[in-house]
Design a protein around this motif. Structure first.
Motif, PDB file in Angstrom:
ATOM      1  N   ARG A 195      15.507 -11.621   3.178  1.00 41.18           N
ATOM      2  CA  ARG A 195      14.547 -10.957   2.219  1.00 41.18           C
ATOM      3  C   ARG A 195      15.344  -9.841   1.258  1.00 41.18           C
ATOM      4  N   TRP A 196      16.500  -9.818   1.301  1.00 36.37           N
ATOM      5  CA  TRP A 196      17.233  -8.877   0.480  1.00 36.37           C
ATOM      6  C   TRP A 196      17.012  -9.317  -0.691  1.00 36.37           C
ATOM      7  N   GLY A 197      16.626  -8.455  -1.651  1.00 44.44           N
ATOM      8  CA  GLY A 197      16.416  -8.817  -3.098  1.00 44.44           C
ATOM      9  C   GLY A 197      15.057  -9.334  -3.447  1.00 44.44           C
ATOM     10  N   LEU A 198      14.387  -9.591  -2.236  1.00 42.39           N
ATOM     11  CA  LEU A 198      12.918  -9.916  -2.729  1.00 42.39           C
ATOM     12  C   LEU A 198      11.980  -8.646  -2.993  1.00 42.39           C
ATOM     13  N   VAL A 199      11.388  -8.639  -3.897  1.00 38.50           N
ATOM     14  CA  VAL A 199      10.580  -7.141  -4.272  1.00 38.50           C
ATOM     15  C   VAL A 199       9.433  -7.430  -3.251  1.00 38.50           C
ATOM     16  N   ALA A 200       9.367  -6.402  -2.404  1.00 38.21           N
ATOM     17  CA  ALA A 200       8.461  -6.396  -1.101  1.00 38.21           C
ATOM     18  C   ALA A 200       7.154  -6.190  -1.614  1.00 38.21           C
ATOM     19  N   PHE A 201       6.165  -7.218  -0.815  1.00 39.68           N
ATOM     20  CA  PHE A 201       4.914  -6.828  -0.899  1.00 39.68           C
ATOM     21  C   PHE A 201       4.352  -6.280   0.454  1.00 39.68           C
ATOM     22  N   ALA A 202       4.666  -7.303   1.397  1.00 39.75           N
ATOM     23  CA  ALA A 202       3.960  -6.887   2.822  1.00 39.75           C
ATOM     24  C   ALA A 202       5.314  -7.427   3.707  1.00 39.75           C
ATOM     25  N   SER A 203       6.146  -6.497   4.200  1.00 35.27           N
ATOM     26  CA  SER A 203       7.489  -6.564   4.736  1.00 35.27           C
ATOM     27  C   SER A 203       7.534  -7.417   5.754  1.00 35.27           C
ATOM     28  N   SER A 204       6.572  -7.151   6.963  1.00 33.48           N
ATOM     29  CA  SER A 204       6.303  -8.127   7.879  1.00 33.48           C
ATOM     30  C   SER A 204       5.773  -9.497   7.770  1.00 33.48           C
ATOM     31  N   SER A 214       0.636  -0.819   0.156  1.00 29.96           N
ATOM     32  CA  SER A 214       0.484   0.688  -0.152  1.00 29.96           C
ATOM     33  C   SER A 214       1.839   1.297   0.237  1.00 29.96           C
ATOM     34  N   ALA A 215       2.240   1.051   1.073  1.00 29.58           N
ATOM     35  CA  ALA A 215       3.606   2.054   1.300  1.00 29.58           C
ATOM     36  C   ALA A 215       4.613   1.441   0.523  1.00 29.58           C
ATOM     37  N   ASN A 216       4.926   0.149   0.229  1.00 31.21           N
ATOM     38  CA  ASN A 216       5.938  -0.549  -0.470  1.00 31.21           C
ATOM     39  C   ASN A 216       5.626  -0.113  -1.883  1.00 31.21           C
ATOM     40  N   LEU A 217       4.595  -0.306  -2.479  1.00 31.47           N
ATOM     41  CA  LEU A 217       4.457  -0.002  -3.941  1.00 31.47           C
ATOM     42  C   LEU A 217       4.277   1.502  -4.258  1.00 31.47           C
ATOM     43  N   ALA A 218       4.627   2.421  -3.043  1.00 32.26           N
ATOM     44  CA  ALA A 218       4.501   4.064  -3.531  1.00 32.26           C
ATOM     45  C   ALA A 218       5.600   4.249  -4.435  1.00 32.26           C
ATOM     46  N   ARG A 219       6.796   3.321  -4.297  1.00 31.51           N
ATOM     47  CA  ARG A 219       7.846   3.877  -4.920  1.00 31.51           C
ATOM     48  C   ARG A 219       7.777   3.759  -6.558  1.00 31.51           C
ATOM     49  N   TYR A 220       6.814   3.155  -6.943  1.00 27.96           N
ATOM     50  CA  TYR A 220       6.526   2.865  -8.484  1.00 27.96           C
ATOM     51  C   TYR A 220       5.671   4.034  -8.698  1.00 27.96           C
ATOM     52  N   ASP A 221       6.491   5.293  -9.264  1.00 30.74           N
ATOM     53  CA  ASP A 221       5.810   6.445  -9.509  1.00 30.74           C
ATOM     54  C   ASP A 221       6.244   6.851 -10.819  1.00 30.74           C
ATOM     55  N   LEU A 243       3.898  16.471 -13.744  1.00 26.67           N
ATOM     56  CA  LEU A 243       4.345  15.129 -12.990  1.00 26.67           C
ATOM     57  C   LEU A 243       3.382  14.326 -12.471  1.00 26.67           C
ATOM     58  N   ALA A 244       2.333  15.161 -11.561  1.00 27.54           N
ATOM     59  CA  ALA A 244       1.335  14.432 -10.750  1.00 27.54           C
ATOM     60  C   ALA A 244       0.427  13.641 -11.971  1.00 27.54           C
ATOM     61  N   GLU A 245       0.452  14.277 -12.998  1.00 24.96           N
ATOM     62  CA  GLU A 245      -0.497  13.407 -14.042  1.00 24.96           C
ATOM     63  C   GLU A 245       0.272  12.061 -14.299  1.00 24.96           C
ATOM     64  N   MET A 246       1.452  12.292 -14.736  1.00 22.14           N
ATOM     65  CA  MET A 246       2.468  11.059 -15.156  1.00 22.14           C
ATOM     66  C   MET A 246       2.286  10.043 -14.096  1.00 22.14           C
ATOM     67  N   THR A 247       2.661  10.565 -12.641  1.00 20.70           N
ATOM     68  CA  THR A 247       2.527   9.254 -11.904  1.00 20.70           C
ATOM     69  C   THR A 247       1.113   8.888 -11.779  1.00 20.70           C
ATOM     70  N   ALA A 248       0.122   9.351 -11.607  1.00 22.69           N
ATOM     71  CA  ALA A 248      -1.253   8.710 -11.803  1.00 22.69           C
ATOM     72  C   ALA A 248      -1.421   7.860 -12.890  1.00 22.69           C
ATOM     73  N   ARG A 249      -1.124   8.447 -14.006  1.00 18.32           N
ATOM     74  CA  ARG A 249      -1.043   7.465 -15.163  1.00 18.32           C
ATOM     75  C   ARG A 249      -0.450   6.335 -15.271  1.00 18.32           C
ATOM     76  N   SER A 250       0.787   6.583 -14.722  1.00 13.49           N
ATOM     77  CA  SER A 250       1.733   5.423 -14.746  1.00 13.49           C
ATOM     78  C   SER A 250       1.307   4.137 -13.948  1.00 13.49           C
ATOM     79  N   ARG A 251       0.606   4.769 -12.928  1.00 12.59           N
ATOM     80  CA  ARG A 251       0.348   3.839 -11.662  1.00 12.59           C
ATOM     81  C   ARG A 251      -0.947   2.992 -12.257  1.00 12.59           C
ATOM     82  N   ALA A 252      -1.914   3.800 -12.757  1.00 13.79           N
ATOM     83  CA  ALA A 252      -3.056   3.155 -13.297  1.00 13.79           C
ATOM     84  C   ALA A 252      -2.779   2.260 -14.569  1.00 13.79           C
ATOM     85  N   GLU A 253      -1.967   2.481 -15.372  1.00 10.26           N
ATOM     86  CA  GLU A 253      -1.448   1.620 -16.604  1.00 10.26           C
ATOM     87  C   GLU A 253      -0.838   0.578 -16.141  1.00 10.26           C
ATOM     88  N   GLY A 254       0.076   0.801 -15.235  1.00 11.66           N
ATOM     89  CA  GLY A 254       1.192  -0.228 -14.741  1.00 11.66           C
ATOM     90  C   GLY A 254       0.934  -1.344 -13.862  1.00 11.66           C
TER      91      GLY A 254
END
Length: 486
Positions: free
Chosen positions: A195-204, A314-321, A335-346
């Protein structure tokens, strides 16, 4: 044309790799405006790689096993220097600095990258409708979905836009679109393929596997991509057997288990049930013994999955901040607002829904009630499979309860969409190999898929049974006319 047939033509000089590549690029140009299987077509690279294969053949060099084979790659597998978007605005401009293990092995084996295929955003969906860049369409009927999440990969193979493709399967994302598009789709044992290089959804649960027009071609691709990878701690160290040799073994005397709960499942289309039972009868006529078996918790897999998979997402996609890479909102004061907006819009609606479900399931006071309990049920599902395999060699079920549905059919009811994976999820829960093989058509001319499941690392047996059935039934030779299937 199958991979073995193509290899013979290339070695005899009857067709060049450049000619085969150009044929598939022309096919993409002719049909993909309607199908939208591809997010990016790598024509320049494909032609250059094909020319290198032809030069090697002219020089008398020994050709690798996939020499000159045009391949499409699901756009959640990293390809160095080529965008990998996961069909999400969050990664719309992401260009990986490295190659995934499976694609690296394909290129070393002579495969030719013809393009990156569309998918449900971050592989979360069963129809390819959640792609941020628009849905793919089913080549049999463009008014129907191709399935998901690997819908683009399945549609590309079915439409003749490539010889084979790769997808990923977290809860059925290879097998279900393979069933909807009338192609072979293989999910290997968890850990059999890196799975190396597969963008993770649910790792198990995530596992990479091939789409093809035949079981033999699926075996060819698995032969190349399977095996240990030190960069992936979940990748198994078990030796890789000769999958191609397994295809030649007969099935007489094998015990085939019909999973009782699957044929009694709510929402199972009568035409699907009849076609799959007819396939079972075909295997019986070939000398297999049919045995009804019970996996009491089989249909609990879907409820279990929709706790475990969103929690891991939820854990894997936390990296997209919005900080290191990916989409960043420019309309934020902190910073907090930027992270929240980035995730809501992205992130799209379905991805946000699953992140919220997973975050809730992992929250204080609920982790024991939901996530821990789901893991306990997962163990029981695995034990049911273990018990079944003491009685039979291979399990047989429908792949999907229905054939391909119309666009928007489940737009207002995500739970109904989730049920499309009812029959595929349990194999992921137990980490077992499973394959879809076309077994018939409904009254609308849409393909029906048969699912076979075997024990851990028993891909040779799985391919053996699937290939024998495919050769005896010759379902695709009896196919009705289709819109964009060659």
């Amino acid at each position: 044309m199958g991979i073995a047939e193509w290899r013979g033509q290339l070695e005899r000089g009857e067709m060049s790799a450049r000619e085969l590549t150009d044929q598939h690029l022309a096919r993409i140009e002719a049909v993909d405006a309607e199908l939208h299987s591809f997010l990016e077509v790598t024509a320049e690279r494909a032609r250059a790689d094909a020319d290198r294969i032809d030069a090697a053949r002219s020089a008398g060099d020994t050709l690798p096993p996939l020499a000159g084979v045009p391949l499409a790659i699901k756009d959640n597998l990293c390809t160095k220097g080529i965008r990998t978007t996961c069909s999400s605005r969050m990664l719309e401009h992401f260009v990986p600095p490295y190659e995934s293990t499976v694609t690296e092995r394909l290129w070393q084996a002579g495969g030719i990258l013809i393009g990156k295929t569309n998918l449900d955003e971050f592989a979360m969906g069963s129809s390819t409708e959640t792609s941020a860049f628009g849905p793919s369409r089913n080549p049999w009927n463009p008014e129907r979905v191709p399935g998901g999440s690997s819908g683009g990969s399945a549609a590309a193979v079915a439409a003749g836009e490539c010889v084979a493709s790769l997808g990923s399967d977290t809860g059925g994302s290879i097998r279900q679109p393979a069933a909807f598009c009338g192609v072979v789709g293989l999910k290997p044992t968890y850990g059999r393929v890196s799975r190396w290089g597969l963008v993770a959804f649910a790792s198990s649960l995530d596992q990479v596997g091939p789409f093809s027009t035949s079981v033999a071609d699926a075996a060819e691709l698995l032969q190349v991509i399977a095996g240990e990878d030190r960069r992936d701690g979940t990748c198994l160290k078990a030796p890789v057997p000769d999958y191609r040799a397994a295809l030649q073994k007969p099935v007489k005397g094998l015990r085939v288990g019909l999973v009782k709960e699957c044929f009694e499942a709510d929402g199972l289309d009568p035409q699907v049930k009849a076609s799959v039972l007819a396939a079972a009868a075909q295997l019986e006529a070939m000398g297999c013994e049919l045995v009804e078996v019970s996996c009491p918790r089989f249909n609990d897999g879907i409820a279990t999955y929709y706790v475990i998979a969103p929690s891991e997402a939820s854990a894997n996609l936390a990296r997209y901040d919005g900080v290191k890479y990916g989409y960043r909102s420019e309309q934020a004061g902190s910073l907090a607002e930027m992270t929240a907006r980035s995730r809501a819009e992205g992130f799209g609606d379905e991805v946000q829904r699953r992140i919220l479900i997973g975050t809730y399931a992992l929250s204080a006071g609920y982790v024991d009630a939901y996530y821990k309990k789901a893991q306990q049920v997962r163990t029981l599902i695995r034990r049911d499979f273990d018990a079944a395999f003491t009685k039979v060699d291979v399990l047989l079920t429908p792949t999907s309860p229905t054939t391909a549905f119309r666009f928007g059919a489940h737009a207002e009811d995500p739970l109904a969409m989730y049920l499309a994976d009812l029959l595929t999820i349990p194999a992921n829960m137990a980490g077992l190999p499973a394959i879809n093989v076309p077994c018939g058509f409904d009254d609308s001319g849409l393909p029906i898929g048969l699912q076979l499941i075997t024990g851990v690392l028993e891909e040779p047996l799985l391919l053996q049974v699937a290939h024998n059935y495919e050769q005896a039934a010759r379902v695709m030779e009896k196919r009705p006319a289709a819109a964009l299937v060659p």
